[in-house]
Write a protein that holds these residues in place. Structure first.
Motif: not given
Length: 232
Positions: A165-179, A199-203, A205-213
């Motif tokens: 789940a923490s890797w999912v968050w790493v992916g989000m922050f990395a994607a933001r920086l890469l773009v 890549m703010g609220v929508p992304l 929200a998606l990461v939160l949902w994936l983390s919850w899963i």
């Protein structure tokens, strides 16, 4: 803590997941998006004039706080928004570069990326640390303790789930920086603002949902081991 008050990463500690609560309610989401959106719209519409865009963004953030004060609503999210907008406005005003309005946000993403990555490497994934606070053994519950909050580290399965789940968050922050970082260095304010919004609220929200899963059920109370029968 009730299900209705869980927002942000706390939302993944519930037995059910509410998208609205996770993003701080639709009002909170609008307050988060509006200043940046207004900054880009005014900047483009005014012929790339910086001052009107900065005034519009700052006024929008301050207005959100004033409305909450009048309505006596919780101020935490609005104040955090004002802080971020304020830093961006002052930074861009001092440098005269519109792209610097977004510089603070990029640095925040760098900080979070580093924190989540380091926590995984050292075996203390941040998602597990946060969820530990809400476990029945955690300090936020009566009779809980900080030791109870990290008791999950003795469970290999839980450690793995929290790390993923923490890797999912790493992916989000990395994607933001890469773009967003290349757009920042290229001074593409319009595209940078658009990317930040998408890549703010929508992304998040998606990461939160994936983390919850990935981690749902991990805050349940641990079953008490059955007593071992001993022969007389």
């Amino acid at each position: 803590m009730s299900e209705e008050t869980r927002s942000g990463i706390r939302a993944i500690s519930g037995e059910t997941f509410s998208l609205e609560d996770a993003v701080g309610g639709w009002r909170g989401a609008i307050e988060s998006v509006a200043p940046g959106l207004l900054f880009v719209v005014v900047f483009v519409a005014s012929g790339q004039r910086l001052t009107p865009a900065l005034i519009a963004a700052a006024a929008c953030a301050v207005l959100a706080v004033i409305i909450r004060l009048i309505q006596r609503s919780p101020l935490t999210q609005a104040f955090s928004g004002v802080l971020g907008v304020g830093i961006g406005v002052i930074w861009a005003w001092r440098t005269g570069e519109a792209s610097d309005y977004f510089a603070w946000g990029l640095l925040v993403n760098v900080g979070y990326l580093a924190a989540f990555l380091v926590s995984i490497v050292i075996g203390w994934p941040l998602v597990g640390l946060v969820l530990g606070l809400f476990r029945p053994e955690g300090p936020l519950n009566e009779g809980g303790s900080w030791a109870g909050a990290v008791a999950w580290r003795t469970d290999r399965v839980l450690r793995r789930r929290f790390a993923i789940a923490s890797w999912v968050w790493v992916g989000m922050f990395a994607a933001r920086l890469l773009v967003q970082a290349p757009l920042y260095w290229a001074d593409q304010v319009g595209w940078l603002g658009t990317a930040k919004l998408v890549m703010g609220v929508p992304l998040t929200a998606l990461v939160l949902w994936l983390s919850w899963i990935l981690v749902r059920g991990t805050t349940a109370a641990r079953p008490t081991p059955a007593p071992t029968r001993q022969d007389p």
